[in-house]
Design an enzyme around this catalytic site. Structure first.
Site, PDB file in Angstrom:
ATOM      1  N   HIS A 111       0.839  -1.203   0.000  1.00 52.71           N
ATOM      2  CA  HIS A 111       0.000   0.000   0.000  1.00 52.71           C
ATOM      3  C   HIS A 111       0.874   1.253   0.000  1.00 52.71           C
ATOM      4  CE1 HIS A 111      -4.048  -1.811   1.082  1.00 52.71           C
ATOM      5  NE2 HIS A 111      -3.238  -2.812   0.878  1.00 52.71           N
ATOM      6  N   ASP A 130      -5.231   6.246   2.024  1.00 47.89           N
ATOM      7  CA  ASP A 130      -5.234   4.813   1.747  1.00 47.89           C
ATOM      8  C   ASP A 130      -6.687   4.312   1.723  1.00 47.89           C
ATOM      9  OD1 ASP A 130      -3.377   2.219   1.864  1.00 47.89           O
ATOM     10  OD2 ASP A 130      -5.221   1.797   2.985  1.00 47.89           O
TER      11      ASP A 130
HETATM   12  C1  LIG Z   1      -7.627  -5.357  -0.379  1.00 48.99           C
HETATM   13  O1  LIG Z   1      -8.139  -6.022   0.719  1.00 48.99           O
HETATM   14  C2  LIG Z   1      -7.233  -6.395   1.699  1.00 48.99           C
HETATM   15  C3  LIG Z   1      -5.904  -5.971   1.783  1.00 48.99           C
HETATM   16  C4  LIG Z   1      -5.108  -6.406   2.821  1.00 48.99           C
HETATM   17  C5  LIG Z   1      -3.730  -6.021   3.004  1.00 48.99           C
HETATM   18  O2  LIG Z   1      -3.387  -5.681   4.241  1.00 48.99           O
HETATM   19  C6  LIG Z   1      -2.100  -5.419   4.540  1.00 48.99           C
HETATM   20  C7  LIG Z   1      -1.781  -5.103   5.867  1.00 48.99           C
HETATM   21  C8  LIG Z   1      -0.485  -4.809   6.185  1.00 48.99           C
HETATM   22  O3  LIG Z   1      -0.184  -4.414   7.417  1.00 48.99           O
HETATM   23  C9  LIG Z   1       0.523  -4.891   5.235  1.00 48.99           C
HETATM   24  C10 LIG Z   1       0.205  -5.198   3.916  1.00 48.99           C
HETATM   25  O4  LIG Z   1       1.131  -5.255   3.033  1.00 48.99           O
HETATM   26  C11 LIG Z   1      -1.111  -5.456   3.555  1.00 48.99           C
HETATM   27  C12 LIG Z   1      -1.469  -5.752   2.240  1.00 48.99           C
HETATM   28  C13 LIG Z   1      -2.806  -6.056   2.005  1.00 48.99           C
HETATM   29  O5  LIG Z   1      -3.281  -6.384   0.805  1.00 48.99           O
HETATM   30  C14 LIG Z   1      -2.473  -6.544  -0.316  1.00 48.99           C
HETATM   31  O6  LIG Z   1      -2.534  -5.322  -0.982  1.00 48.99           O
HETATM   32  C15 LIG Z   1      -1.981  -5.364  -2.271  1.00 48.99           C
HETATM   33  C16 LIG Z   1      -2.160  -4.011  -2.907  1.00 48.99           C
HETATM   34  O7  LIG Z   1      -1.239  -3.119  -2.383  1.00 48.99           O
HETATM   35  C17 LIG Z   1      -2.668  -6.391  -3.140  1.00 48.99           C
HETATM   36  O8  LIG Z   1      -3.945  -6.019  -3.489  1.00 48.99           O
HETATM   37  C18 LIG Z   1      -2.658  -7.742  -2.458  1.00 48.99           C
HETATM   38  O9  LIG Z   1      -3.480  -8.634  -3.168  1.00 48.99           O
HETATM   39  C19 LIG Z   1      -3.129  -7.674  -1.064  1.00 48.99           C
HETATM   40  O10 LIG Z   1      -2.786  -8.889  -0.461  1.00 48.99           O
HETATM   41  C20 LIG Z   1      -5.583  -7.291   3.741  1.00 48.99           C
HETATM   42  C21 LIG Z   1      -6.870  -7.720   3.631  1.00 48.99           C
HETATM   43  O11 LIG Z   1      -7.374  -8.664   4.473  1.00 48.99           O
HETATM   44  C22 LIG Z   1      -6.504  -9.211   5.395  1.00 48.99           C
HETATM   45  C23 LIG Z   1      -7.714  -7.264   2.625  1.00 48.99           C
HETATM   46  O12 LIG Z   1      -8.953  -7.705   2.570  1.00 48.99           O
END
Ligand SMILES: COc1cc(-c2[o+]c3cc(O)cc([O-])c3cc2O[C@@H]2O[C@H](CO)[C@H](O)[C@H](O)[C@H]2O)cc(OC)c1O
Ligand SMILES: O=c1ccn([C@@H]2O[C@H](COP(=O)(O)OP(=O)(O)O)[C@@H](O)[C@H]2O)c(=O)[nH]1
Length: 492
Positions: A19, A119
């Site tokens: 993110h 975000d």
């Molecule tokens: C989009 O819905 C979700 C995203 C996340 C999620 O949370 C998260 C938390 C952190 O502290 C660090 C992370 O790196 C992180 C990343 C994350 O999602 C990822 O985001 C990416 C885009 O930047 C990409 O879309 C990936 O597919 C994601 O895995 C968590 C979550 O549920 C646990 C979500 O529903």
């Protein structure tokens, strides 16, 4: 006469690398394209874990040394919620506790503020921006499809009163093919969970932003982006303008962009010895890992399919035996290959395969001509990196929104071959199913051939989109213009 101070874009990123980096990289494009018209101010929240804190500090350090006009404003620490039951709930609540501090920080800016960029987990802070008379933008680091779903979620919430997997048939979201319930993203699969309630709220608040910045391109996801632009997400309530400015590949991740005078990474050196397009690459994001039972299935599939492979295999997070990280960022450990792999596997596959037990330079690997296909968890950054190099995928979703991503890659974009994943068994994949998918991805058969052609086409589509005059470049210009027009001194 004193010069008017340069307006600043104030960013509020979530601390996770996927993110944080994609938001910073995207806004840096505006900075670089704008010829000094803006500065960036990053509001830095103290992450909830020590690991995330050291990651964020490393990013801050790197950006501070970049020579660009990027400032850092550390927000006062808040106590993380202790009674969260879900990851998404935790992230959204923890961010929301910073609202008064974010408000004070923006109100105290001595230069005009062009926008507050939030975000996706921080969308309720559109209220802070509104209170200060500042434009607000949500940064969507995931897919246009996930964006379309989140915008439509408050409507679905009213219309569908049972769990999505109790729905007869598919779930309908404007701009997406009908979604099988088993492909719905993790945060919405249990309506009793506060994660679901938060996602409905986050999606609802997206609608109150001045605009939405998305790391995608018009040509990559025409269906969902058109549905949003045409006001089909929430009948009678037009969505804010969406600016698809991607693909923005988040740079600066560990192990990449090395000095060219250094010897190549071991994975790259190994790929240098392999024939073109002969290697299937398997890698599962920053949080993917497998237990011994799953590893046995993967090894059997790789031996049977006969293709060359580079496999990033990680072991369980340290917290498996204790409490997990509250934000769900449970990083895997380096795999102990002697313990995890079946006896003799490494000997039998010497020369044909490499198992890499720690973080790998994924972007450099995907760029290597020896790689012909990618078995991926389907995180959006990984997908964009794969398409940037025209590589077809076999998605193996594990967490977050990845089941929806897998559905879109196979059924809408056509750049991936399907892999049967048993969501009810912790996303378990049988050897025979992985063998079939890898053979299809890398070898003969109409399904794989079609995915390879479509993915190769996406390479040109992605590059054209961000070139001068491309659709994403045009969106960036429109966004920059909107920032110019919106710049104001915050109202106190
Ligand atoms: C989009 O819905 C979700 C995203 C996340 C999620 O949370 C998260 C938390 C952190 O502290 C660090 C992370 O790196 C992180 C990343 C994350 O999602 C990822 O985001 C990416 C885009 O930047 C990409 O879309 C990936 O597919 C994601 O895995 C968590 C979550 O549920 C646990 C979500 O529903
Ligand atoms: O061994 C690894 C695993 C992941 N990545 C990088 O980590 C990011 C993962 O982001 P993604 O959105 O795909 O998934 P997430 O990890 O956020 O679920 C991508 O940039 C990958 O290139 C990497 O460089 N090496």
């Amino acid at each position: 006469m004193a010069a008017t101070p340069t307006p600043t874009l104030v960013l509020l990123p979530e601390w996770g690398a996927g993110h944080l980096m994609s938001m910073i990289e995207s806004c840096k494009r505006i900075l670089l394209g704008g010829g000094g018209a803006f500065s960036l101010t990053l509001l830095v929240m103290r992450p909830p874990t020590a690991e995330a804190t050291s990651d964020v500090e490393a990013h801050v350090h790197r950006e501070a040394a970049s020579g660009l006009d990027i400032r850092f404003h550390r927000l006062p620490a808040v106590e993380p919620p202790t009674n969260s039951v879900g990851v998404e709930e935790f992230i959204a609540r923890y961010i929301q506790l910073h609202a008064p501090h974010a408000r004070d920080a923006v109100a105290g800016m001595s230069c005009p503020v062009a926008a507050l960029v939030l975000d996706m987990f921080a969308s309720p802070m559109v209220d802070v921006a509104r209170e200060l008379g500042v434009p607000s933008y949500v940064f969507m680091s995931s897919t246009g499809a996930m964006l379309a779903l989140m915008l439509h979620l408050p409507v679905l919430h009213e219309a569908v009163t049972v769990e999505f997997d109790e729905v007869e048939g598919e779930v309908h979201v404007p701009g997406l093919p009908p979604i099988p319930p088993e492909s719905m993203p993790c945060p919405v699969v249990d309506k009793k969970s506060p994660n679901y309630t938060w996602f409905v709220r986050l999606g609802d608040r997206f609608m109150d932003a001045t605009g939405i910045i998305a790391n995608t391109a018009d040509e990559l996801e025409p269906g969902p982006l058109a549905a949003i632009a045409e006001g089909r997400s929430v009948p009678g309530r037009p969505a804010p303008p969406v600016y698809p400015i991607g693909p923005v590949l988040s740079l600066g991740s560990r192990g990449s962009n090395k000095d060219s005078s250094e010897p190549p990474h071991e994975c790259i050196a190994w790929l240098d010895t392999q024939p073109p397009a002969s290697v299937v690459f398997l890698c599962f994001g920053s949080m993917g890992w497998f237990d011994a039972a799953q590893v046995v299935e993967i090894t059997a599939a790789l031996e049977r399919c006969g293709h060359r492979f580079l496999w990033v295999l990680r072991g369980p997070p340290a917290s498996e035996s204790g409490a997990g990280a509250p934000d769900g960022s449970e990083h895997p450990t380096d795999a102990n290959l002697d313990e995890l792999l079946p006896e003799g596997f490494l000997q039998r596959t010497t020369g044909k395969g490499l198992v890499w037990p720690t973080w790998a330079p994924q972007k450099d690997i995907l760029a290597h001509p020896a790689v012909g296909g990618f078995v991926t968890h389907g995180g959006w950054n990984s997908v964009l990196e794969s398409l940037w190099h025209g590589l077809p995928m076999a998605p193996w979703p594990l967490y977050a929104e990845q089941h929806l991503n897998a559905f879109e890659l196979v059924n809408d974009m056509g750049v991936a071959v399907p892999l049967k994943v048993d969501r009810k068994r912790d996303n378990f994949v049988e050897a025979a199913d992985l063998e079939r998918a890898v053979k299809s991805l890398m070898g003969a058969g109409e399904e794989g051939r079609k995915a390879r052609v479509k993915a190769a086409n996406m390479r040109d589509v992605c590059r054209k989109a961000v070139q001068k005059g491309g659709s994403s470049d045009a969106a960036l210009q429109r966004l920059s213009e909107a920032f110019h027009q919106g710049a104001v001194l915050p109202e106190m």
